[in-house]
Design a protein around this motif. Structure first.
Motif, short mmCIF file in Angstrom:
data_model
loop_
_atom_site.label_atom_id
_atom_site.label_comp_id
_atom_site.label_asym_id
_atom_site.label_seq_id
_atom_site.Cartn_x
_atom_site.Cartn_y
_atom_site.Cartn_z
N VAL A 1 -33.32 61.31 -1.83
CA VAL A 1 -34.68 61.03 -2.31
C VAL A 1 -35.29 62.28 -2.95
N LYS A 2 -35.12 63.41 -2.30
CA LYS A 2 -35.68 64.66 -2.83
C LYS A 2 -35.07 65.00 -4.19
N LYS A 3 -33.77 64.84 -4.33
CA LYS A 3 -33.08 65.22 -5.56
C LYS A 3 -33.39 64.27 -6.72
N LEU A 4 -33.49 62.97 -6.43
CA LEU A 4 -33.64 62.00 -7.51
C LEU A 4 -35.08 61.64 -7.86
N THR A 5 -36.03 61.96 -6.99
CA THR A 5 -37.43 61.65 -7.29
C THR A 5 -37.90 62.47 -8.49
N GLY A 6 -38.33 61.76 -9.52
CA GLY A 6 -38.80 62.41 -10.74
C GLY A 6 -37.69 62.88 -11.66
N LEU A 7 -36.44 62.52 -11.35
CA LEU A 7 -35.32 62.93 -12.21
C LEU A 7 -35.48 62.32 -13.60
N LYS A 8 -35.42 63.16 -14.61
CA LYS A 8 -35.53 62.69 -15.99
C LYS A 8 -34.13 62.34 -16.47
N THR A 9 -33.87 61.05 -16.58
CA THR A 9 -32.59 60.58 -17.09
C THR A 9 -32.73 60.29 -18.58
N GLN A 10 -31.63 59.96 -19.21
CA GLN A 10 -31.67 59.61 -20.63
C GLN A 10 -32.41 58.31 -20.88
N GLY A 11 -32.69 57.56 -19.81
CA GLY A 11 -33.40 56.29 -19.94
C GLY A 11 -34.81 56.30 -19.41
N GLY A 12 -35.23 57.39 -18.80
CA GLY A 12 -36.57 57.46 -18.23
C GLY A 12 -36.56 58.23 -16.91
N VAL A 13 -37.70 58.21 -16.23
CA VAL A 13 -37.87 58.98 -15.00
C VAL A 13 -37.67 58.07 -13.79
N LEU A 14 -36.86 58.53 -12.83
CA LEU A 14 -36.61 57.77 -11.60
C LEU A 14 -37.72 57.99 -10.58
N TRP A 15 -38.04 56.92 -9.86
CA TRP A 15 -39.02 57.03 -8.79
C TRP A 15 -38.54 56.19 -7.62
N PRO A 16 -38.57 56.72 -6.37
CA PRO A 16 -38.09 55.94 -5.23
C PRO A 16 -38.97 54.73 -4.97
N GLU A 17 -38.32 53.64 -4.59
CA GLU A 17 -39.04 52.39 -4.39
C GLU A 17 -38.87 51.86 -2.97
N THR A 18 -37.63 51.72 -2.52
CA THR A 18 -37.36 51.21 -1.18
C THR A 18 -36.08 51.85 -0.64
N PHE A 19 -35.86 51.70 0.67
CA PHE A 19 -34.55 51.99 1.22
C PHE A 19 -34.32 51.05 2.39
N ASP A 20 -33.06 50.67 2.56
CA ASP A 20 -32.70 49.70 3.58
C ASP A 20 -31.38 50.07 4.23
N LEU A 21 -31.27 49.78 5.53
CA LEU A 21 -29.98 49.83 6.20
C LEU A 21 -29.24 48.58 5.76
N VAL A 22 -28.11 48.73 5.10
CA VAL A 22 -27.41 47.56 4.55
C VAL A 22 -26.13 47.21 5.29
N ALA A 23 -25.59 48.15 6.09
CA ALA A 23 -24.38 47.84 6.86
C ALA A 23 -24.16 48.89 7.93
N THR A 24 -23.62 48.45 9.05
CA THR A 24 -23.15 49.33 10.10
C THR A 24 -21.87 48.71 10.65
N ILE A 25 -20.75 49.38 10.44
CA ILE A 25 -19.45 48.85 10.84
C ILE A 25 -18.60 49.98 11.42
N ASN A 26 -18.16 49.83 12.65
CA ASN A 26 -17.26 50.79 13.30
C ASN A 26 -17.71 52.24 13.17
N GLY A 27 -18.96 52.49 13.43
CA GLY A 27 -19.47 53.86 13.39
C GLY A 27 -19.88 54.34 12.01
N LYS A 28 -19.63 53.53 10.98
CA LYS A 28 -20.07 53.88 9.63
C LYS A 28 -21.39 53.17 9.36
N SER A 29 -22.30 53.87 8.71
CA SER A 29 -23.57 53.28 8.32
C SER A 29 -23.75 53.43 6.82
N ALA A 30 -24.41 52.46 6.23
CA ALA A 30 -24.70 52.51 4.80
C ALA A 30 -26.17 52.17 4.57
#
Length: 141
Positions: A100-129
């Motif tokens: 989040v710190k690195k990508l917030t306000g990042l100027k890409t070739q298509g525009g500026v990125l801004w954080p919107e949401t984050f979600d836990l999407v998977a937890t399997i055998n000790g791995k989290s995503a």
């Protein structure tokens, strides 16, 4: 344009370092089922980028020559910790904060990125995503 935005995000993720070494041992473009990304053998922690979707707005001129679009880009952070839950949380949450710190306000070739949401999407055998969604607004001509 979409490929360039994706490449800008991947390059910024490469710049996240600790002690002079990249934090993410593997990074790439997300494809396939999310559970498969978590199950696949890979160097961890890893991160994957995906265009999550977009929403076109109404034309601003008549006749309209450009389509205003709000895009969502997901950065999926995958990590594993087989120690206790507190250590796993500390490690994973630190990775999310670094992204989040690195990508917030990042100027890409298509525009500026801004954080919107984050979600836990998977937890399997000790791995989290977690998926961190970044929004970007631009006109497509």
């Amino acid at each position: 344009m979409l490929t360039e935005i994706q490449n800008d995000i991947l390059a910024a993720l490469d710049d996240i370092q600790t002690n002079g070494s990249p934090v993410f041992r593997e990074r790439g473009i997300w494809q396939g089922e999310l559970e498969e990304v978590v199950k696949v053998v890979q160097k961890l922690p890893s991160t994957h980028v995906a265009l999550a979707g977009g929403l076109f707005g109404p034309g601003r001129t008549i006749p309209s020559t450009a389509a205003p679009c709000r895009m969502g880009w997901d950065v999926i952070v995958v990590y594993q910790c087989l120690q206790d839950r507190r250590v796993a949380a500390d490690q994973g949450y630190g990775l999310i904060e670094a992204v989040v710190k690195k990508l917030t306000g990042l100027k890409t070739q298509g525009g500026v990125l801004w954080p919107e949401t984050f979600d836990l999407v998977a937890t399997i055998n000790g791995k989290s995503a977690y998926a961190v969604r970044f929004a970007l607004e631009r006109e497509i001509k």
